[in-house]
Scaffold this motif. Structure first.
Motif, PDB file in Angstrom:
ATOM      1  N   LEU A 231       0.818  -1.211   0.000  1.00 28.98           N
ATOM      2  CA  LEU A 231       0.000   0.000   0.000  1.00 28.98           C
ATOM      3  C   LEU A 231       0.855   1.265   0.000  1.00 28.98           C
ATOM      4  O   LEU A 231       0.464   2.279  -0.582  1.00 28.98           O
ATOM      5  CB  LEU A 231      -0.947  -0.011   1.206  1.00 28.98           C
ATOM      6  CG  LEU A 231      -2.131  -0.974   1.071  1.00 28.98           C
ATOM      7  CD1 LEU A 231      -2.851  -1.134   2.400  1.00 28.98           C
ATOM      8  CD2 LEU A 231      -3.097  -0.495  -0.006  1.00 28.98           C
TER       9      LEU A 231
ATOM     10  N   LEU B  14      -5.112   3.305  -1.351  1.00 30.87           N
ATOM     11  CA  LEU B  14      -5.314   3.485   0.086  1.00 30.87           C
ATOM     12  C   LEU B  14      -6.758   3.838   0.432  1.00 30.87           C
ATOM     13  O   LEU B  14      -7.260   3.483   1.503  1.00 30.87           O
ATOM     14  CB  LEU B  14      -4.374   4.567   0.618  1.00 30.87           C
ATOM     15  CG  LEU B  14      -2.938   4.132   0.883  1.00 30.87           C
ATOM     16  CD1 LEU B  14      -2.061   5.344   1.182  1.00 30.87           C
ATOM     17  CD2 LEU B  14      -2.894   3.150   2.051  1.00 30.87           C
TER      18      LEU B  14
ATOM     19  N   LEU C  53     -10.903  -1.998   1.864  1.00 29.35           N
ATOM     20  CA  LEU C  53      -9.981  -3.138   1.919  1.00 29.35           C
ATOM     21  C   LEU C  53     -10.664  -4.341   2.558  1.00 29.35           C
ATOM     22  O   LEU C  53     -11.297  -4.226   3.616  1.00 29.35           O
ATOM     23  CB  LEU C  53      -8.733  -2.763   2.717  1.00 29.35           C
ATOM     24  CG  LEU C  53      -7.753  -3.898   3.014  1.00 29.35           C
ATOM     25  CD1 LEU C  53      -7.132  -4.445   1.728  1.00 29.35           C
ATOM     26  CD2 LEU C  53      -6.656  -3.422   3.978  1.00 29.35           C
TER      27      LEU C  53
ATOM     28  N   MET D 203      -4.921   1.610   7.016  1.00 32.50           N
ATOM     29  CA  MET D 203      -5.642   0.801   6.033  1.00 32.50           C
ATOM     30  C   MET D 203      -7.152   0.988   6.180  1.00 32.50           C
ATOM     31  O   MET D 203      -7.682   0.992   7.301  1.00 32.50           O
ATOM     32  CB  MET D 203      -5.288  -0.679   6.198  1.00 32.50           C
ATOM     33  CG  MET D 203      -3.813  -0.967   6.016  1.00 32.50           C
ATOM     34  SD  MET D 203      -3.435  -2.730   6.057  1.00 32.50           S
ATOM     35  CE  MET D 203      -1.635  -2.675   6.136  1.00 32.50           C
TER      36      MET D 203
END
Length: 445
Positions: free
Chosen positions: A139, A146, A150, A181
């Motif tokens: 990432l 980003l 996710l 994340m």
């Protein structure tokens, strides 16, 4: 016209494959080299989810997930000729709705390798640490993803490591690790969760699908006290019952009970250790044969991956480093791997305290990891039921059954995939794409 973007790259533990130089994380050696394939979403790579996908085993290559399950390419068995198998596009690829990283993990899987022999000594916990480290570096080197939602997913043995990876991501976000994340959830197919309980559920499952009679099942359940793995060697009645059970199911194909059993991959089980899994040690010998047996088995399709990935021109195109792999195998059974997490149920319980979405699905014809065992550990989470057992549909036909659980901000969707085996997308690709597309979008299955 759609252009398939398939980018196979080697991820160094110290330097990402592009311009950025990334320092290794403290406590991790520099000798582990993880290989991955990355495919952008065909729909909208800037907004669609980013999915990190791990194949099971442990030790089965991400390439298996890419060409046999959810990736954009499939082997063209009918028209392959010459030295190498050819490909066709998979109309039910999950890359139609998501960006996917297919990771060869743990080290020693697929094209992943270690620079030292010590690096090959790995385990559930160490492998998840390597994967988490990999994802952080990936990432950093691909910052445009980003902001994408996710998800971490996988099938089979990945049911052990994926919940741990998700927990590590949450911890990293909490303590301020960079990059932060945008974790939204996780998904698991036909997952190993507690090896003992998963295998123990095979007898109740075999009874449900009429592979053993009511009388045999009731006698075995009574004499073995519901424990079919770690039995008392002095319990002759239980041993006799398990022998009868073994005779009933030993010639059944466990990944899919309706498909033919291939003698190349499953040796005759011992009466008291009837939980042997599939192996592919004889596949190389099969490659050397001029003709395949007349009965067609699904596992023969795996031969194409050995031919393709072992070819030197292919490895050169993938930039595989000379000498890092003597032989490519789809599933590496010789890993120096310690299974130090006997159950991932407690990790699932911890995750229910967070703002996450989970999708757990099972092919209902899978006797390797039967859905009855999966349903049992999900019930043990004691989550409130939002929507009870009901069918879900694809093209007006029942594609399986589903339940939805919720606890504050955490939600879990459980689904069976009707007619699917281990693993579900390999057998029912259209239904599984519809399932994951709806789930990613937040729609009912």
């Amino acid at each position: 016209m759609w252009l398939c973007v398939l980018i196979p790259l080697l991820v160094l533990s110290k330097i990402a494959v592009s311009k950025s130089v990334i320092s290794s994380l403290p406590g991790f050696p520099d000798d582990v080299q993880l290989f991955y394939y990355f495919t952008e979403s065909e729909r909208n790579p800037y907004d669609d989810p980013l999915l990190l996908w791990l194949t099971g085993g442990p030790g089965c290559s991400a390439f298996s997930g890419l060409v046999y399950e959810i990736g954009p390419l499939s082997f063209d068995y009918a028209n392959s000729g010459g030295d190498l198998p050819s490909f066709v596009l998979n109309p039910y690829s999950w890359t139609k709705v998501a960006n996917i990283i297919f990771l060869d993990a743990p080290v020693g899987t697929g094209f992943s390798y270690s620079r030292s022999w010590q690096g090959y000594n790995t385990s559930d916990i160490l492998s998840t640490a390597h994967t988490y480290s990999f994802l952080r570096k990936w990432l950093v080197d691909h910052p445009k993803f980003l902001k994408n939602p996710l998800y971490v997913g996988g099938d089979s043995y990945s049911g052990i490591v994926v919940p741990i990876i998700v927990q590590e991501i949450l911890k990293g976000n909490e303590v301020g690790y960079e990059p932060r994340m945008n974790l939204k959830g996780y998904l698991l197919g036909n997952p190993v969760t507690n090896s003992h309980d998963d295998i123990n559920s095979r007898i109740p499952y075999a009874h449900r699908v009429s592979l053993i009679s009511d009388e045999i099942y009731e006698s075995t359940k009574r004499n073995c006290y519901g424990e079919y793995i770690n039995i008392d060697p002095k319990n002759a009645l239980c041993a006799n019952d398990l022998q009868v059970v073994s005779e009933c199911i030993e010639n059944i194909c466990r990944p899919h009970i309706l498909e033919p059993k291939c003698p190349f991959f499953s040796p005759k089980p011992n009466a008291l250790k009837w939980d042997q899994g599939l192996h592919e040690e004889n596949l190389i010998e099969l490659l050397l044969q001029s003709q395949l047996p007349s009965k067609r088995c699904r596992s023969y399709n795996y031969i194409s991956s050995y031919i393709w990935a072992s070819d030197r021109t292919v490895q050169n195109a993938l930039h595989i480093r000379e000498g890092t792999k003597n032989v490519w195998v789809r599933c590496n059974r010789s890993l120096s791997y310690t299974k130090d997490v006997p159950s991932s149920v407690n990790y699932h319980k911890n995750l229910t305290k967070h703002d996450l979405r989970a999708l757990i699905y099972s092919g209902d014809h899978d006797m390797l990891i039967p859905h009855v065992g999966t349903e049992a550990w999900i019930k043990s989470l004691n989550l409130p039921i939002v929507s009870d057992w009901q069918p879900w549909f694809v093209d007006g036909q029942v594609a399986g059954f589903k339940m939805i659980y919720s606890n504050n901000k955490y939600s879990l969707t459980y689904a069976t995939v009707k007619g699917a085996g281990h693993t579900a997308p390999e057998y029912k690709p259209e239904e599984c794409l519809a399932m994951v597309d709806r789930w990613f979008a937040g729609f009912p299955l």
